[in-house]
Design a protein around this motif. Sequence first.
Motif, mmCIF file in Angstrom:
data_model
loop_
_atom_site.group_PDB
_atom_site.id
_atom_site.type_symbol
_atom_site.label_atom_id
_atom_site.label_comp_id
_atom_site.label_asym_id
_atom_site.label_seq_id
_atom_site.Cartn_x
_atom_site.Cartn_y
_atom_site.Cartn_z
ATOM 1 N N TRP A 160 -9.460 -6.493 3.780
ATOM 2 C CA TRP A 160 -10.074 -6.553 2.455
ATOM 3 C C TRP A 160 -10.803 -5.273 2.050
ATOM 4 N N LYS A 161 -11.179 -4.457 2.993
ATOM 5 C CA LYS A 161 -11.951 -3.245 2.683
ATOM 6 C C LYS A 161 -11.149 -2.241 1.849
ATOM 7 N N TYR A 162 -9.809 -2.397 1.806
ATOM 8 C CA TYR A 162 -8.981 -1.454 1.052
ATOM 9 C C TYR A 162 -8.806 -1.852 -0.414
ATOM 10 N N LEU A 163 -9.238 -3.042 -0.775
ATOM 11 C CA LEU A 163 -8.954 -3.529 -2.120
ATOM 12 C C LEU A 163 -9.635 -2.692 -3.210
ATOM 13 N N TRP A 164 -10.859 -2.268 -2.960
ATOM 14 C CA TRP A 164 -11.534 -1.498 -3.999
ATOM 15 C C TRP A 164 -10.872 -0.131 -4.196
ATOM 16 N N VAL A 165 -10.337 0.440 -3.114
ATOM 17 C CA VAL A 165 -9.627 1.721 -3.239
ATOM 18 C C VAL A 165 -8.337 1.526 -4.040
ATOM 19 N N SER A 166 -7.654 0.414 -3.767
ATOM 20 C CA SER A 166 -6.462 0.075 -4.551
ATOM 21 C C SER A 166 -6.806 -0.050 -6.025
ATOM 22 N N ALA A 167 -7.899 -0.724 -6.317
ATOM 23 C CA ALA A 167 -8.322 -0.920 -7.707
ATOM 24 C C ALA A 167 -8.588 0.408 -8.401
ATOM 25 N N VAL A 168 -9.224 1.338 -7.689
ATOM 26 C CA VAL A 168 -9.508 2.660 -8.266
ATOM 27 C C VAL A 168 -8.214 3.415 -8.550
ATOM 28 N N CYS A 169 -7.289 3.402 -7.589
ATOM 29 C CA CYS A 169 -6.012 4.108 -7.774
ATOM 30 C C CYS A 169 -5.253 3.569 -8.988
ATOM 31 N N LEU A 170 -5.159 2.254 -9.091
ATOM 32 C CA LEU A 170 -4.441 1.668 -10.219
ATOM 33 C C LEU A 170 -5.164 1.928 -11.539
ATOM 34 N N ALA A 171 -6.478 1.844 -11.506
ATOM 35 C CA ALA A 171 -7.252 2.050 -12.736
ATOM 36 C C ALA A 171 -7.185 3.495 -13.221
ATOM 37 N N LEU A 172 -6.878 4.414 -12.324
ATOM 38 C CA LEU A 172 -6.777 5.824 -12.716
ATOM 39 C C LEU A 172 -5.453 6.154 -13.406
ATOM 40 N N THR A 173 -4.434 5.309 -13.227
ATOM 41 C CA THR A 173 -3.122 5.662 -13.789
ATOM 42 C C THR A 173 -3.139 5.842 -15.310
ATOM 43 N N PRO A 174 -3.881 5.034 -16.081
ATOM 44 C CA PRO A 174 -3.911 5.300 -17.532
ATOM 45 C C PRO A 174 -4.622 6.604 -17.880
ATOM 46 N N TRP A 175 -5.405 7.132 -16.950
ATOM 47 C CA TRP A 175 -6.066 8.415 -17.169
ATOM 48 C C TRP A 175 -5.073 9.577 -17.048
ATOM 49 N N VAL A 176 -3.887 9.287 -16.521
ATOM 50 C CA VAL A 176 -2.907 10.340 -16.269
ATOM 51 C C VAL A 176 -1.863 10.421 -17.376
ATOM 52 N N TYR A 177 -1.267 9.269 -17.730
ATOM 53 C CA TYR A 177 -0.182 9.280 -18.711
ATOM 54 C C TYR A 177 -0.195 7.963 -19.477
ATOM 55 N N THR A 179 1.973 5.905 -20.685
ATOM 56 C CA THR A 179 2.826 4.776 -20.339
ATOM 57 C C THR A 179 2.078 3.763 -19.486
ATOM 58 N N ALA A 180 1.180 4.250 -18.623
ATOM 59 C CA ALA A 180 0.427 3.362 -17.736
ATOM 60 C C ALA A 180 -0.525 2.460 -18.503
ATOM 61 N N LYS A 181 -0.891 2.852 -19.729
ATOM 62 C CA LYS A 181 -1.776 2.003 -20.512
ATOM 63 C C LYS A 181 -1.108 0.672 -20.842
ATOM 64 N N LEU A 182 0.215 0.679 -20.917
ATOM 65 C CA LEU A 182 0.954 -0.549 -21.174
ATOM 66 C C LEU A 182 1.440 -1.206 -19.890
ATOM 67 N N PHE A 183 1.812 -0.370 -18.900
ATOM 68 C CA PHE A 183 2.389 -0.946 -17.693
ATOM 69 C C PHE A 183 1.327 -1.455 -16.716
ATOM 70 N N LEU A 184 0.119 -0.915 -16.766
ATOM 71 C CA LEU A 184 -0.931 -1.401 -15.859
ATOM 72 C C LEU A 184 -1.276 -2.866 -16.117
ATOM 73 N N PRO A 185 -1.484 -3.316 -17.371
ATOM 74 C CA PRO A 185 -1.727 -4.755 -17.581
ATOM 75 C C PRO A 185 -0.569 -5.622 -17.092
ATOM 76 N N ILE A 186 0.667 -5.138 -17.287
ATOM 77 C CA ILE A 186 1.828 -5.873 -16.773
ATOM 78 C C ILE A 186 1.750 -5.984 -15.261
ATOM 79 N N THR A 187 1.377 -4.890 -14.613
ATOM 80 C CA THR A 187 1.266 -4.883 -13.154
ATOM 81 C C THR A 187 0.207 -5.862 -12.663
ATOM 82 N N ILE A 188 -0.936 -5.861 -13.323
ATOM 83 C CA ILE A 188 -2.016 -6.773 -12.921
ATOM 84 C C ILE A 188 -1.553 -8.224 -13.020
ATOM 85 N N ILE A 189 -0.835 -8.537 -14.075
ATOM 86 C CA ILE A 189 -0.316 -9.899 -14.248
ATOM 87 C C ILE A 189 0.684 -10.235 -13.136
#
Length: 574
Positions: A160-177, A179-189
């Motif tokens: 479980w200790k890795y979950l917050w790092v995973s959350a940060v990595c995924l949350a950073l993707t919309p900061w890059v490009y 397309t991730a602003k639309l695909f990240l919510p799909i991924t979370i679902i």
Amino acid sequence: MRKYFLLIILISAAFLRLWKLDQVPVSLFGDELDVGYHAYSILKTGKDYSGNFMPRHFQSLAEWRTPLYLYSAVPTVAMFGISPWGVRLPAALFGILGVWLFYLLVRQISGKESLALLSALGLAISPWHVQYSRAGFEVTQMLALYVGGIYLFLKGLREWKYLWVSAVCLALTPWVYSTAKLFLPITIIILFTVWRKEIFKVSKKYLMQAVLAFVLVVSPMVYTTMFGGGATRFNYISVFSDPTMVPEIGEARLRDAKMRDPNIGIGVQPTLSDRIFHNKFTWLGSFVFRNYLQTFSTDFLFIRGDPNPRHSPQGIGQLYKIEFFILVAGLAFLLFSKLDKKIKAFVVLWLLLAPLPAALTRDGGNHATRLFFLLPPLVFLVSYGVWGFHQWVAARYKKLFAICYTLVLLASFVFYQHLYWIHHPWDSERWWHAGFEDAIKTAASEYQNYDKIIISMSSEPAYIFLLGWSQFDPSTFHKNYIQRGESKWLDSETIPGFGKISKLEKYYFGSAGVDLYSLAGVLPDNTLYLATAKDVNVNLILEPQRLPSDLKLIKSSPFPSGEPAYYLLTKNTQ
């Protein structure tokens, strides 16, 4: 022994992405210079070149840009300046990192080292991935963060200790490009739907850490997208704002009406039937579905690829042709395998839903940048096909299959390398705005010798080329780039023969409205004119005698192929 294979794969990935990075592609194109000048401005002033302090979206001359890649280019621009190494190195490094993270992800989901190595090799030599790792595109960074986030999520379901790092990595993707602003919510679902039972078993402490980390990182981007300039680009390229929609619906309704009565005129009111079959919903649905199907076409994936030469060498698809058969087999092997059903569901959903953000844009059906999320599941399925075939064939044929496939793949790879290094530089030279660097740097070196330097705008808007290639002082540009209403503009001045054109100190941006033989009549005294080959319309490299006697050629800047690109001209006062 397998660790050495991974090392060889990563070294190969690094070589393919770093060797001659400053020479191929042949030049920095406009968007890369935009990245470089933003990074340079942040480095020198702490502001983007539009004057915004440490922004969450960078305000460029034509659009708003997501920030993370631009910030990551600041150290490399500090080391190498606004140059290919300075702008492209982050993309190359994240491309290499993405190969390693993809290996970790496949090993995590399959538990098979050999399959993970095959997948890493597939991504390392992928034409699609190599192409984007060798230019200042943001998507290799986005994909590395995304793949790392998925890997850490799956690992975090047990540790479980890795979950917050995973959350940060995924949350950073919309900061890059975007397309991730639309695909990240799909991924979370998708993640919640597939692994909801495992998620609810996580300790509340670690779950809250992950949720809090995700919200803290993603919230500023959500706010800027909703209420700032973050959605400007999507609003411009989306199918919902396509200017052809209303006219095409009207034309379809009129065609139906004329089929009922050929004498009906343009102003006829549509019937209920016309409205049912021809409206915004049916038009948008047809457009998006066409984009979606085009993404999975053999034309895009295996034959021609993205039609933009910056995105794909001409003459090759996004994947190798041999991979068509293996991809189909890989999907079949996956569906009938003993792999965890949750993993199979996730891979299939990733494959099917990755094209959706691109499908919502006007040319998204074959836009390789917006479809970059699709690359990992495709490479995984190809690798699974190779691995599955090797497991399926009889023991005495395993070595033969491995040798045959390796030889065909090697031949495909060699053909791609020949295409990329020999043909692609010339085929794509205009798309990479080759020749501008030499012309701009020469003009900048002549700055003290002329009263005015006019840079033609007939080929491309030249502002960013001047700012980037001359490394124009950002503080000075901030003072000249003035807010007027909702937009920012440079000062302007009217020059006879050129009209009202923008100016930045001695630099002016505009094109002469006359041909080469009338140019001296409108060119101001002691002025240097950076003209495009289109402006001159004569090959002065091969035919210098055709230069009018009242003009002086300071320098010709050709494309790598030798064709004329730009000329530096002034009045001949002798």
